[in-house]
Design an enzyme around this catalytic site. Structure first.
Site, mmCIF file in Angstrom:
data_model
loop_
_atom_site.group_PDB
_atom_site.id
_atom_site.type_symbol
_atom_site.label_atom_id
_atom_site.label_comp_id
_atom_site.label_asym_id
_atom_site.label_seq_id
_atom_site.Cartn_x
_atom_site.Cartn_y
_atom_site.Cartn_z
ATOM 1 N N ALA A 240 45.592 37.754 35.701
ATOM 2 C CA ALA A 240 45.185 38.239 37.010
ATOM 3 C C ALA A 240 45.473 39.732 37.057
ATOM 4 O O ALA A 240 46.436 40.211 36.460
ATOM 5 C CB ALA A 240 45.945 37.518 38.125
ATOM 6 N N LYS A 241 44.599 40.432 37.753
ATOM 7 C CA LYS A 241 44.699 41.883 37.765
ATOM 8 C C LYS A 241 46.075 42.342 38.249
ATOM 9 O O LYS A 241 46.669 43.259 37.692
ATOM 10 C CB LYS A 241 43.600 42.433 38.681
ATOM 11 C CG LYS A 241 43.472 43.935 38.670
ATOM 12 C CD LYS A 241 42.856 44.407 37.357
ATOM 13 C CE LYS A 241 42.975 45.906 37.223
ATOM 14 N NZ LYS A 241 42.715 46.351 35.867
ATOM 15 N N ARG A 242 46.564 41.662 39.275
ATOM 16 C CA ARG A 242 47.833 42.146 39.828
ATOM 17 C C ARG A 242 48.989 41.957 38.856
ATOM 18 O O ARG A 242 50.018 42.597 38.977
ATOM 19 C CB ARG A 242 48.137 41.489 41.171
ATOM 20 C CG ARG A 242 48.379 40.010 41.109
ATOM 21 C CD ARG A 242 48.845 39.462 42.452
ATOM 22 N NE ARG A 242 48.831 38.013 42.415
ATOM 23 C CZ ARG A 242 47.758 37.265 42.603
ATOM 24 N NH1 ARG A 242 46.601 37.835 42.873
ATOM 25 N NH2 ARG A 242 47.822 35.954 42.535
#
Ligand code: GLU
Length: 288
Positions: free
Chosen positions: A249-251
């Site tokens: 996930a990007k975060r």
């Protein structure tokens, strides 16, 4: 009788650029259609005016092209389709299946012992109990969203199931989600309503998307029934994980396609690894 054509779609929200998890998901939907001589559509889910950015749209298209993916027909933008969602909401209003909700996030969070559903705490139903005439009068001046009256809606629709492309019919359990939001305070629709309306309008035959959206399918199936829309088949693919088994996930720092491109990554190699369900060696596996 001729079989209806296979149509899948990739539906990113342009709140950032694509990372490897998105690339995997796009490939799943793309390949599902192409392997069956079908069509693959691209829909930009940009109803969140506060977070969607035109530069991300351009970036997403560039990322997909870099991967070598092509889509059929014009790109559809949800921000240009708001009247369709409003019409769907009007239909549900006319049937008394939605109600305006004036609660703030803080009020909902503060409401004691809210039971939890698959996506977090359930709305406690405060505004469902408002006098309809008083609520109607408040709409003109008070910020509000529109919520589905789940108990009523589920009763109106009766028992439902949706078709899992791999597992067969799955009983729909929308009630677990409580009174979901169908139009937000800041947008005349929500994800659930827009996606349901659009999958039908685009004649999507198979919704191929991540396992993270599995639970949402129960809601979408109910909305299809309430709105008289056809129900596509669904495949929820496993989420791509790194070598340590963590979901990308990007975060959490999943590598963006733009960074990989800038770093000289070979898109053909990337795609062939992703098609095997593998995160290419050295990518995404070496984070703290
Ligand atoms: N726009 C959603 C997302 O980016 C995907 C919606 C869907 O595939 O149903 O997570």
């Amino acid at each position: 009788m001729a079989e209806s054509p296979v149509i899948t779609r990739f539906a990113p929200s342009p709140t950032g650029r694509l990372h490897l998890g998105h690339a995997y998901s796009a490939l799943q939907a793309h390949d599902f259609a192409r392997e069956r001589g079908g069509r693959f559509l691209l829909r930009i889910e940009d109803i969140d005016a506060g977070r969607a950015r035109p530069e991300h749209v351009e970036g997403i298209l560039a990322d997909l092209r870099w991967l070598g993916l092509s889509w059929d027909g014009p790109v559809i933008f949800q921000s240009q389709r708001l009247p369709r969602y409003a019409a769907a909401l009007d239909r549900l209003k006319a049937e008394g299946l939605v109600y305006p909700c004036f609660c703030t996030r803080a009020e909902i969070a503060a409401s004691a012992s809210a039971p939890h559903g698959p996506a977090g705490p359930l709305y406690p139903g405060t505004c469902r109990a408002l006098d309809p005439a008083a609520a109607q009068a408040r709409i003109a001046h008070a910020p509000h969203c529109w919520r589905l009256d789940m108990a009523r809606a589920a009763a109106a629709a009766g028992p439902l199931s949706w078709l899992d492309a791999d597992a067969g019919p799955v009983p729909a359990r929308p009630a677990l989600h409580g009174d979901v939001v169908l139009a937000r305070k800041d947008a005349p629709t929500s994800y659930h309503l827009a996606v349901t309306v659009d999958d039908a309008a685009q004649q999507v035959s198979h919704v191929v998307r991540g396992q993270d959206l599995y639970e949402a399918t129960h809601i979408h199936r109910l909305l299809q029934a309430l709105l008289g829309l056809p129900s596509p088949a669904y495949r929820h693919h496993a989420m791509l994980t790194d070598a340590a088994g963590r979901r990308l996930a990007k975060r959490d720092g999943a590598p963006g396609l733009a960074d990989l491109r800038a770093g000289g990554a070979d898109p053909a190699l990337l795609v062939s690894e992703l098609r095997r369900g593998r995160v290419p060696l050295g990518i995404g596996a070496d984070r703290a």
